[in-house]
Design an enzyme around this catalytic site. Structure first.
Site, short mmCIF file in Angstrom:
data_model
loop_
_atom_site.label_atom_id
_atom_site.label_comp_id
_atom_site.label_asym_id
_atom_site.label_seq_id
_atom_site.Cartn_x
_atom_site.Cartn_y
_atom_site.Cartn_z
N CYS A 369 -29.94 -3.78 15.61
CA CYS A 369 -28.92 -4.03 17.13
C CYS A 369 -29.35 -2.83 18.08
O CYS A 369 -28.72 -1.67 17.68
CB CYS A 369 -27.71 -4.36 16.63
SG CYS A 369 -26.70 -4.37 18.15
N CYS A 372 -26.23 -1.86 19.96
CA CYS A 372 -25.29 -0.97 18.95
C CYS A 372 -25.62 0.29 18.84
O CYS A 372 -24.79 1.48 19.20
CB CYS A 372 -24.86 -1.72 17.81
SG CYS A 372 -24.76 -3.51 17.85
N ASP A 373 -27.07 0.79 18.40
CA ASP A 373 -27.22 1.73 18.10
C ASP A 373 -28.28 2.73 18.93
O ASP A 373 -28.57 3.83 18.52
CB ASP A 373 -27.86 1.84 16.65
CG ASP A 373 -27.04 1.11 15.60
OD1 ASP A 373 -25.63 1.25 15.95
OD2 ASP A 373 -27.20 0.32 14.65
C1 LIG Z 1 -25.39 -3.74 10.82
C2 LIG Z 1 -24.80 -4.30 12.14
C3 LIG Z 1 -24.12 -3.32 13.03
C4 LIG Z 1 -23.69 -4.03 13.97
N1 LIG Z 1 -23.22 -3.16 15.21
C5 LIG Z 1 -22.48 -3.45 16.08
C6 LIG Z 1 -21.88 -2.45 17.22
O1 LIG Z 1 -21.98 -1.30 16.94
N2 LIG Z 1 -21.48 -3.09 18.25
C7 LIG Z 1 -21.04 -4.41 18.52
O2 LIG Z 1 -20.54 -4.72 19.61
N3 LIG Z 1 -21.62 -5.36 17.53
C8 LIG Z 1 -22.24 -4.76 16.26
N4 LIG Z 1 -22.78 -5.74 15.45
C9 LIG Z 1 -22.67 -7.16 15.56
C10 LIG Z 1 -21.36 -7.68 15.57
O3 LIG Z 1 -20.86 -7.21 14.14
C11 LIG Z 1 -21.35 -9.23 15.54
O4 LIG Z 1 -21.57 -9.73 16.74
C12 LIG Z 1 -19.66 -9.57 15.50
O5 LIG Z 1 -19.36 -9.27 14.10
C13 LIG Z 1 -19.89 -11.24 15.41
O6 LIG Z 1 -18.40 -11.67 15.05
P1 LIG Z 1 -18.37 -13.09 14.64
O7 LIG Z 1 -16.64 -12.94 14.22
O8 LIG Z 1 -18.63 -13.96 15.52
O9 LIG Z 1 -18.93 -13.19 13.38
P2 LIG Z 1 -19.20 -12.55 11.90
O10 LIG Z 1 -18.82 -10.93 12.05
O11 LIG Z 1 -20.48 -12.90 11.29
O12 LIG Z 1 -18.13 -13.23 10.92
C14 LIG Z 1 -18.29 -14.32 10.64
C15 LIG Z 1 -17.45 -14.64 9.18
O13 LIG Z 1 -17.55 -16.05 8.83
C16 LIG Z 1 -17.52 -16.14 7.41
N5 LIG Z 1 -17.85 -17.47 7.10
C17 LIG Z 1 -19.08 -17.93 7.35
N6 LIG Z 1 -19.05 -19.25 6.82
C18 LIG Z 1 -17.82 -19.36 6.07
C19 LIG Z 1 -17.18 -20.48 5.36
N7 LIG Z 1 -17.95 -21.48 4.90
N8 LIG Z 1 -16.00 -20.20 4.82
C20 LIG Z 1 -15.53 -19.33 4.95
N9 LIG Z 1 -15.78 -18.13 5.87
C21 LIG Z 1 -17.13 -18.09 6.32
C22 LIG Z 1 -18.45 -14.88 7.12
O14 LIG Z 1 -18.17 -14.63 5.54
C23 LIG Z 1 -17.99 -13.81 8.02
O15 LIG Z 1 -16.89 -12.99 7.36
C24 LIG Z 1 -23.43 -5.20 14.44
C25 LIG Z 1 -23.97 -6.14 13.37
C26 LIG Z 1 -24.48 -5.68 12.33
C27 LIG Z 1 -25.02 -6.54 11.02
#
Ligand SMILES: Cc1cc2nc3c(=O)[nH]c(=O)nc-3n(C[C@H](O)[C@H](O)[C@H](O)COP(=O)(O)OP(=O)(O)OC[C@H]3O[C@@H](n4cnc5c(N)ncnc54)[C@H](O)[C@@H]3O)c2cc1C
Length: 549
Positions: A369, A372-373
């Site tokens: 990302c 992010c970084d």
């Molecule tokens: C290494 C890394 C670094 C990052 N750094 C940053 C940063 O510095 N700043 C920033 O703004 N963003 C950053 N991001 C991006 C950010 O983390 C994501 O945009 C954000 O987490 C998205 O949130 P979300 O809730 O949509 O999905 P997610 O965080 O993907 O959460 C979705 C959740 O749904 C759960 N799930 C899926 N299917 C099921 C099911 N069938 N039953 C039950 N649970 C389920 C999963 O287990 C997961 O926990 C980073 C991402 C990564 C991977």
């Protein structure tokens, strides 16, 4: 200092006698109905920690004068009994060693006298008094744990943690052993474990807690073998009724839980893995407003603790199926939920290269990302791997913030739109075509990459500070597909401006919808979706839509 004080106290003064009488009166009422005998064994050695030995004897004597249930045997450290019991330090106090594996290294003086009283009560009642929630967690621990809690007589928080550990050791004597280690009597052990700040808890030599915890968090830390900061009570219910069921406990889902419940909706969040989603694996976040720099885990704990105040969270259960209707049925691996609305906040994951070194150096120069970084690499040299729109956009972003970037793409042309590729050449960003990353190398951080040219079959190394991987995302849309939810051409959930999908009562939020994929955008979408759901339920949107159709 505490020890000198204790020496002073031991002088047979009138005040001392009065204090002893008061203490005995208190102890008498505490130990009045103790059902079982508590045999204690004290190991001592003259010249070794004498003030602590004197203090231990003093307290035990006081207890024995008020109850016949406490018995004491004292042995010198040279006695064969010490060898038999594997005791090497003086003073060491064992509690009912035929039944429990609890030992005190030092003397229960100062604040620790409270812990001693609790220990006698637990051993004398043969009961830990653990809460049902704690018992549930403890039952999950199937392998042995050798617990060490470092304490100090002058630490007011130590008894709480020591009592937690005692309860665990009394409840499961076969698999849990406990050493309460007084750092004043055992400064060498405190040095060895860097336990100058107490209480500090180890299990099987792994630091599992710093500071005092609630009973439930202590048991959870013992189970997970790392410090836990959020305790989510487990439910045995086979069926749960709710207004809003949120699938996914990432930033979008947790925020929706807060907004849904604050709108008066009975909201539940279901998470199959760890709370926080992708953020839980992020070492440092630097772009979440209000928090200049925060560890991903810390941010998750803040969000989860906040969400728990409003929504019910079901962690560790996967949603397997959703059956539309009124109510909508959500089936997990453990129970079923009946809901008026369902929010899919299932997130997405970055695609990985699969190159050696990639996962080891993730967060140490390997990033997925640039938003992010990127700022961490200003003035430094990186490669960005990929050839689509995202890769080119990210390369331009990195270039704009002063990162020296080279693109690496395995094909001979980029797949990105023309205006983007033009922008690459305008900004003179080099592209290595027909090139694969074979390995990412570095001791603690990325230092170089091994590149392989698919045309010339040549391999070369390139010194870099970072590797950005932009080869695509995989949105978690299995459930959506099963339900017949329409997807965008890129494979994300298609929704209207109010986060409604094409299936009545089913909404989406966060990375699963595509877009910028940031924590702040995911939380924003979670809030929007929950508010839209609330309005649709009070209006009610889906029923009037059906009636109109
Ligand atoms: C290494 C890394 C670094 C990052 N750094 C940053 C940063 O510095 N700043 C920033 O703004 N963003 C950053 N991001 C991006 C950010 O983390 C994501 O945009 C954000 O987490 C998205 O949130 P979300 O809730 O949509 O999905 P997610 O965080 O993907 O959460 C979705 C959740 O749904 C759960 N799930 C899926 N299917 C099921 C099911 N069938 N039953 C039950 N649970 C389920 C999963 O287990 C997961 O926990 C980073 C991402 C990564 C991977």
């Amino acid at each position: 200092m505490e020890v000198t004080l204790m020496d002073e106290q031991l002088k047979d003064t009138q005040a001392e006698r009065a204090a002893m009488e008061q203490l005995q009166a208190q102890l008498k009422s505490i130990f009045k109905n103790l059902p079982y005998e508590v045999p204690l064994i004290l190991f001592t050695q003259p010249g070794k920690n004498d003030p602590f030995i004197t203090a231990a004897r003093f307290l035990i004597r006081a207890v024995r004068e008020v109850t016949s249930k406490v018995t004491l045997r004292e042995y010198d450290l040279n006695h064969p009994m010490a060898k038999k019991m594997n005791v090497t330090r003086a003073p060491t106090l064992l509690f009912d060693p035929d039944r429990y594996r609890i030992r005190w290294l030092g003397a229960p003086i100062g604040e620790e006298a409270k812990t001693f009283v609790e220990a006698v009560l637990m051993a004398g009642n043969r009961s830990s008094g653990l809460s049902q929630e704690s018992l549930k967690v403890l039952r999950k621990i199937t392998s042995p744990r050798a617990i060490k809690v470092f304490v100090s007589p002058s630490c007011p928080y130590c008894p709480q943690q020591a009592v937690n550990a005692l309860k665990a050791a009394v409840e499961k004597p076969d698999s849990l052993s406990l050493e309460l280690i007084d750092i004043q009597a055992n400064p060498d052990l405190a040095d060895q474990y860097s336990a100058q700040s107490v209480p500090q808890t180890y299990a099987n030599e792994v630091l599992v807690a710093q500071g005092a915890q609630t009973e439930e968090l202590f048991m959870l830390s013992l189970d997970k073998m790392e410090q836990q900061t959020v305790f989510i009570p487990e439910s045995d219910a086979q069926e749960v009724e709710a207004d809003l069921v949120i699938i996914g406990g990432g930033p979008a889902g947790l925020t929706a839980g807060i907004y849904g419940a604050r709108s008066g909706l009975r909201s539940v969040v279901i998470e199959r893995g760890v709370l926080g989603g992708q953020v839980a694996t992020t070492p440092v976040v630097e772009n979440y407003p209000g928090l200049t720099q925060v560890g991903g885990k810390t941010l998750v704990d803040l969000m989860a603790t906040h969400a728990l105040q409003y929504a019910n969270i079901f962690q560790g259960e996967e949603v397997m199926d959703i059956r539309p209707g009124d109510p909508i049925t959500v089936l997990t691996s453990r129970r079923r939920f009946l809901a008026k609305a369902v929010l899919l906040a299932t997130g997405a994951s970055y695609s990985h290269l699969g190159a050696p070194g990639e996962s080891r150096l993730s967060g140490h120069g390997v990033s997925y990302c640039s938003t992010c970084d990127g700022p961490l690499f200003k003035g430094r040299k990186v490669i960005i791997v990929g050839g689509g729109n995202s890769a080119v956009t990210e390369a331009l972003h990195l270039h704009n913030i002063g990162v020296r970037v080279t693109m690496v793409h395995r094909r001979d042309t980029l797949r990105a739109q023309e205006h983007l590729t033009k922008n690459l050449s305008v900004n003179k960003i080099p592209v290595l075509f027909d090139t694969e990353v074979k390995e990412i190398r570095g001791k603690d951080r990325v230092e170089e990459v091994l590149l392989y040219n698919l045309q010339t079959k040549e391999t070369k190394t390139m010194k870099v500070d970072g590797v950005f991987i932009a080869i695509g995302y995989t949105p978690a849309v299995e459930l959506a597909k099963k339900l017949g939810i329409e997807l965008t051409p890129e494979g994300y959930i298609k929704r209207d401006s109010r986060h409604r999908t094409n299936i009545p009562g089913i909404y989406s939020a966060g990375d699963v919808e595509g877009g910028y994929k940031q924590i702040v955008t995911a939380t924003g979408q979670g809030a929007e979706a929950a508010l839209a759901i609330f309005e649709d339920l009070v209006n009610p949107y889906w029923k009037s839509k059906k009636a109109a159709a």
